[in-house]
Design a protein around this motif. Structure first.
Motif, PDB file in Angstrom:
ATOM      1  N   ALA A  47       1.360  -1.964   2.847  1.00  0.00           N
ATOM      2  CA  ALA A  47       1.119  -1.586   1.402  1.00  0.00           C
ATOM      3  C   ALA A  47       0.238  -2.813   0.896  1.00  0.00           C
ATOM      4  CB  ALA A  47       2.302  -1.716   0.639  1.00  0.00           C
ATOM      5  N   ALA A  48       0.364  -4.064   1.072  1.00  0.00           N
ATOM      6  CA  ALA A  48      -0.331  -5.037   0.878  1.00  0.00           C
ATOM      7  C   ALA A  48      -1.781  -5.165   1.417  1.00  0.00           C
ATOM      8  CB  ALA A  48       0.293  -6.375   1.048  1.00  0.00           C
ATOM      9  N   GLU A  49      -1.758  -4.895   2.817  1.00  0.00           N
ATOM     10  CA  GLU A  49      -3.197  -4.887   3.400  1.00  0.00           C
ATOM     11  C   GLU A  49      -4.191  -3.812   2.856  1.00  0.00           C
ATOM     12  OE1 GLU A  49      -5.650  -5.851   6.651  1.00  0.00           O
ATOM     13  OE2 GLU A  49      -3.840  -6.703   5.930  1.00  0.00           O
ATOM     14  N   SER A  51      -3.715  -2.206  -0.069  1.00  0.00           N
ATOM     15  CA  SER A  51      -3.653  -2.072  -1.305  1.00  0.00           C
ATOM     16  C   SER A  51      -3.081  -0.475  -1.592  1.00  0.00           C
ATOM     17  CB  SER A  51      -4.889  -2.296  -2.288  1.00  0.00           C
ATOM     18  OG  SER A  51      -5.477  -3.607  -2.198  1.00  0.00           O
ATOM     19  N   ALA A  52      -1.971   0.057  -1.260  1.00  0.00           N
ATOM     20  CA  ALA A  52      -1.698   1.426  -1.352  1.00  0.00           C
ATOM     21  C   ALA A  52      -0.309   1.384  -1.862  1.00  0.00           C
ATOM     22  CB  ALA A  52      -1.685   2.227   0.153  1.00  0.00           C
ATOM     23  N   SER A  53       0.042   2.546  -2.322  1.00  0.00           N
ATOM     24  CA  SER A  53       1.368   2.651  -3.183  1.00  0.00           C
ATOM     25  C   SER A  53       2.418   2.907  -1.893  1.00  0.00           C
ATOM     26  CB  SER A  53       1.279   3.870  -4.174  1.00  0.00           C
ATOM     27  OG  SER A  53       1.195   5.357  -3.316  1.00  0.00           O
ATOM     28  N   ARG A  54       3.624   3.158  -2.328  1.00  0.00           N
ATOM     29  CA  ARG A  54       4.731   3.430  -1.472  1.00  0.00           C
ATOM     30  C   ARG A  54       4.608   4.621  -0.893  1.00  0.00           C
ATOM     31  NH1 ARG A  54      10.175   0.179  -3.193  1.00  0.00           N
ATOM     32  NH2 ARG A  54       8.938  -2.111  -3.660  1.00  0.00           N
ATOM     33  N   GLY A  55       4.051   5.796  -1.703  1.00  0.00           N
ATOM     34  CA  GLY A  55       4.044   7.150  -1.339  1.00  0.00           C
ATOM     35  C   GLY A  55       3.005   7.386  -0.184  1.00  0.00           C
ATOM     36  N   GLU A  56       1.975   6.582  -0.293  1.00  0.00           N
ATOM     37  CA  GLU A  56       0.471   6.663   0.584  1.00  0.00           C
ATOM     38  C   GLU A  56       1.065   5.969   1.851  1.00  0.00           C
ATOM     39  OE1 GLU A  56      -3.192   6.452  -2.549  1.00  0.00           O
ATOM     40  OE2 GLU A  56      -2.085   4.457  -1.970  1.00  0.00           O
ATOM     41  N   ILE A  57       1.580   4.942   1.883  1.00  0.00           N
ATOM     42  CA  ILE A  57       2.224   4.344   3.031  1.00  0.00           C
ATOM     43  C   ILE A  57       3.427   4.883   3.672  1.00  0.00           C
ATOM     44  CG2 ILE A  57       3.254   2.105   4.098  1.00  0.00           C
ATOM     45  CD1 ILE A  57       0.337   1.751   3.224  1.00  0.00           C
ATOM     46  N   ALA A  58       4.176   5.591   3.012  1.00  0.00           N
ATOM     47  CA  ALA A  58       5.289   6.408   3.641  1.00  0.00           C
ATOM     48  C   ALA A  58       4.802   7.780   4.258  1.00  0.00           C
ATOM     49  CB  ALA A  58       6.382   6.968   2.350  1.00  0.00           C
ATOM     50  N   LEU A  59       3.584   8.291   3.756  1.00  0.00           N
ATOM     51  CA  LEU A  59       2.549   9.385   4.293  1.00  0.00           C
ATOM     52  C   LEU A  59       2.331   9.014   5.949  1.00  0.00           C
ATOM     53  CD1 LEU A  59       1.955  12.130   3.983  1.00  0.00           C
ATOM     54  CD2 LEU A  59      -0.233  11.444   3.079  1.00  0.00           C
ATOM     55  N   ARG A 104      -6.079  -1.978  14.789  1.00  0.00           N
ATOM     56  CA  ARG A 104      -7.315  -2.338  14.769  1.00  0.00           C
ATOM     57  C   ARG A 104      -7.677  -1.549  13.561  1.00  0.00           C
ATOM     58  NH1 ARG A 104      -9.988  -4.586  18.690  1.00  0.00           N
ATOM     59  NH2 ARG A 104     -12.168  -3.966  18.003  1.00  0.00           N
ATOM     60  N   ALA A 105      -7.035  -0.850  12.686  1.00  0.00           N
ATOM     61  CA  ALA A 105      -7.295   0.118  11.515  1.00  0.00           C
ATOM     62  C   ALA A 105      -8.050  -0.692  10.489  1.00  0.00           C
ATOM     63  CB  ALA A 105      -5.848   0.840  11.331  1.00  0.00           C
ATOM     64  N   GLY A 106      -8.901  -0.362   9.961  1.00  0.00           N
ATOM     65  CA  GLY A 106      -9.742  -1.022   8.786  1.00  0.00           C
ATOM     66  C   GLY A 106      -9.396  -0.320   7.587  1.00  0.00           C
ATOM     67  N   SER A 107      -8.815   0.952   7.513  1.00  0.00           N
ATOM     68  CA  SER A 107      -8.691   1.648   6.373  1.00  0.00           C
ATOM     69  C   SER A 107      -7.323   2.463   6.435  1.00  0.00           C
ATOM     70  CB  SER A 107      -9.792   2.590   6.300  1.00  0.00           C
ATOM     71  OG  SER A 107      -9.794   3.718   7.102  1.00  0.00           O
ATOM     72  N   LEU A 108      -6.754   3.094   5.389  1.00  0.00           N
ATOM     73  CA  LEU A 108      -5.818   4.012   5.411  1.00  0.00           C
ATOM     74  C   LEU A 108      -6.070   5.161   5.993  1.00  0.00           C
ATOM     75  CD1 LEU A 108      -2.730   3.830   4.446  1.00  0.00           C
ATOM     76  CD2 LEU A 108      -3.681   4.843   2.223  1.00  0.00           C
ATOM     77  N   LEU A 109      -7.035   5.499   6.155  1.00  0.00           N
ATOM     78  CA  LEU A 109      -7.100   6.932   6.641  1.00  0.00           C
ATOM     79  C   LEU A 109      -7.387   6.821   8.391  1.00  0.00           C
ATOM     80  CD1 LEU A 109      -8.435   9.681   6.912  1.00  0.00           C
ATOM     81  CD2 LEU A 109     -10.632   9.046   6.791  1.00  0.00           C
ATOM     82  N   SER A 110      -7.794   5.505   8.748  1.00  0.00           N
ATOM     83  CA  SER A 110      -7.757   5.142  10.217  1.00  0.00           C
ATOM     84  C   SER A 110      -6.308   4.934  10.555  1.00  0.00           C
ATOM     85  CB  SER A 110      -8.632   3.840  10.415  1.00  0.00           C
ATOM     86  OG  SER A 110      -8.557   3.315  11.741  1.00  0.00           O
ATOM     87  N   LEU A 111      -5.366   4.643   9.642  1.00  0.00           N
ATOM     88  CA  LEU A 111      -3.928   4.372   9.908  1.00  0.00           C
ATOM     89  C   LEU A 111      -3.402   5.607  10.216  1.00  0.00           C
ATOM     90  CD1 LEU A 111      -2.130   1.930  10.507  1.00  0.00           C
ATOM     91  CD2 LEU A 111      -1.163   2.265   7.881  1.00  0.00           C
ATOM     92  N   TYR A 112      -3.832   6.632   9.298  1.00  0.00           N
ATOM     93  CA  TYR A 112      -3.263   7.991   9.298  1.00  0.00           C
ATOM     94  C   TYR A 112      -3.644   8.564  10.558  1.00  0.00           C
ATOM     95  CZ  TYR A 112      -2.220   8.308   4.144  1.00  0.00           C
ATOM     96  OH  TYR A 112      -1.765   7.845   3.035  1.00  0.00           O
ATOM     97  N   ILE A 113      -4.703   8.381  10.989  1.00  0.00           N
ATOM     98  CA  ILE A 113      -5.215   8.827  12.386  1.00  0.00           C
ATOM     99  C   ILE A 113      -4.467   8.303  13.701  1.00  0.00           C
ATOM    100  CG2 ILE A 113      -7.253   9.339  13.943  1.00  0.00           C
ATOM    101  CD1 ILE A 113      -9.087   9.391  11.375  1.00  0.00           C
ATOM    102  N   TRP A 114      -4.620   7.073  13.514  1.00  0.00           N
ATOM    103  CA  TRP A 114      -4.146   6.392  15.001  1.00  0.00           C
ATOM    104  C   TRP A 114      -2.577   6.462  14.836  1.00  0.00           C
ATOM    105  CZ3 TRP A 114      -6.849   5.634  19.238  1.00  0.00           C
ATOM    106  CH2 TRP A 114      -8.319   5.473  19.159  1.00  0.00           C
ATOM    107  N   TYR A 115      -2.059   5.932  13.898  1.00  0.00           N
ATOM    108  CA  TYR A 115      -0.304   5.915  13.863  1.00  0.00           C
ATOM    109  C   TYR A 115       0.135   7.208  13.614  1.00  0.00           C
ATOM    110  CZ  TYR A 115       4.146   4.224  13.415  1.00  0.00           C
ATOM    111  OH  TYR A 115       5.573   4.231  13.503  1.00  0.00           O
ATOM    112  N   GLY A 116      -0.239   7.767  12.509  1.00  0.00           N
ATOM    113  CA  GLY A 116       0.101   9.162  12.209  1.00  0.00           C
ATOM    114  C   GLY A 116       0.154  10.273  13.249  1.00  0.00           C
TER     115      GLY A 116
END
Length: 404
Positions: A47-49, A51-59, A104-116
């Protein structure tokens, strides 16, 4: 098949070879779900990395959990027709790539793709095939075998989140993701080599063998009721895994305290799967499932009234025990109701319910917190959902008694 042949098949069930498969599945569930449920430990850092809300990270977790349960509807039938081992190995490879990419994710979208999507795809290919294989080896001790196999989830939840919490200050969440990828390669892949179906399973007796296509199952009222039980009981179960560390910090506790709570859930899981689920062989699997679902509901009352570490610890332990017992019983109950000949398909279709609940529960809890600043609403709703699921499970018991 004659009664004598059925009796002979029954007596030859539960062989030593089957326990090797149980051990392998135990290791697989430990590393895969232990890593997945370490997400709660990395939650504040993510969330800190970004700058996302808890809902966005939980997704991020919700996408992953939705996939690793929903893909069972594809992986399960494939495992019935082809090699479950190859699916498990492919799934582990996808998890390794997913965690390395997420590191290596540089954005929340990248995290959604690689992790999600990456991690979700990997667990989705491996979980249901491995569980289905275990059911094919057992009749008399099916509850015990299922409980031990899935107890790896509890053991992994006890060990890996704690390890990640200890490593976070020195290597950060990115380094922890790489380390988890190494765990998959070092422990998961060797365990996958032991996964194999019992070849004579097609001739073994079962309560209800037959076709397991989705349309046929949905015409069965027992399947519909079981599906609803899974949706309602699973709606609440992913919320602690995702939010408990952040909730503990909201009460003024440290991240280490929050990680300890995840570990206590793991302790409870081990007890629930090793011991409580095994009682189903003697007490009745469906009756015990209903009782443990009510216990899940009661555990959320402890969280709702918690004001500090002691109450949260009681919640974590009680929740872990009761939910762990439920998850240990799910595959055995499904095998009792629908047979083992197409158990991979049956479990795959059933676990789409868990995927739906996993997508909705943690994300909704996060966004509700973002708007209200409290987890009280989601916690109360979780308890109510589990309570209703317990009553429906009792109805499943009565319908099963009539059907059999």
């Amino acid at each position: 098949m004659s009664e004598l042949a059925v009796l002979r098949e029954y007596e030859e069930a539960d062989t030593r070879e089957g326990w090797k498969v149980v051990a392998a599945t135990h290791v697989l569930t430990a590393v895969t779900f232990g890593a997945a449920y370490s997400f709660s430990t990395t939650f504040p850092g993510l969330a800190a990395e970004f700058s996302a809300s808890r809902g966005e990270i939980a997704l991020v977790f919700s996408i992953s959990a939705f996939l690793f349960y929903s893909l069972g509807a594809i992986a399960g039938p494939l495992a019935d027709r082809r090699s479950p081992r190859s699916l498990v190995v492919l799934g582990l490879a996808a998890m390794i790539l997913g965690y390395i990419g997420a590191s290596r994710a540089g954005s929340l979208l990248s995290l959604y793709i690689w992790y999600g999507f990456g991690v979700g795809f990997g667990i989705g290919l491996s979980y249901v095939p491995a569980l289905g294989v275990v059911q094919s080896w057992f009749i008399r001790k099916r509850s015990q075998a299922s409980g031990i196999a899935t107890a790896g989830l509890g053991l992994g939840t006890l060990i890996l989140p704690f390890a990640v919490g200890q490593a976070l200050p020195s290597i950060g969440w990115r380094g922890c993701f790489v380390a988890l990828a190494c765990v998959f390669a070092g422990l998961g892949l060797p365990a996958a080599m032991l996964i194999r179906k019992r070849r004579d399973n097609t001739s073994r007796p079962s309560v209800r063998d037959g076709h397991a296509d989705a349309l046929t199952l949905w015409r069965d009222s027992r399947f519909c009721l079981f599906y609803i039980v899974l949706i309602l009981s699973s709606f609440c179960t992913f919320i602690p895994y995702v939010h408990i560390v952040a909730a503990a910090q909201d009460m003024g506790l440290s991240i280490q305290d929050g990680t300890a709570l995840v570990g206590l859930i793991g302790v409870g899981n081990v007890i629930g799967r090793f011991f409580l689920a095994g009682l189903g062989d003697r007490l009745g699997r469906r009756r015990l499932l209903a009782s443990l679902t009510f216990a899940v509901a009661g555990s959320f009352a402890l969280w709702a009234s918690a004001t500090g570490m002691i109450q949260l610890a009681l919640f974590a332990l009680t929740f872990g025990m009761s939910y762990g017992g439920c998850v240990g019983l799910y595959p055995a109950v499904a095998a009792d109701l629908f047979g083992t000949r197409r158990i991979g398909a049956v479990l795959g279709y059933l676990y789409t319910a868990v995927g739906i609940a996993a997508l909705i529960g943690p994300t909704a809890a996060g966004f509700i917190f973002d708007r209200t600043g409290s987890y009280f609403g989601p916690v109360v709703a979780s308890g109510v959902a589990a309570f209703i699921a317990g009553f429906i499970a009792l109805r499943l018991e009565r319908k099963s008694a009539i059907a059999l």
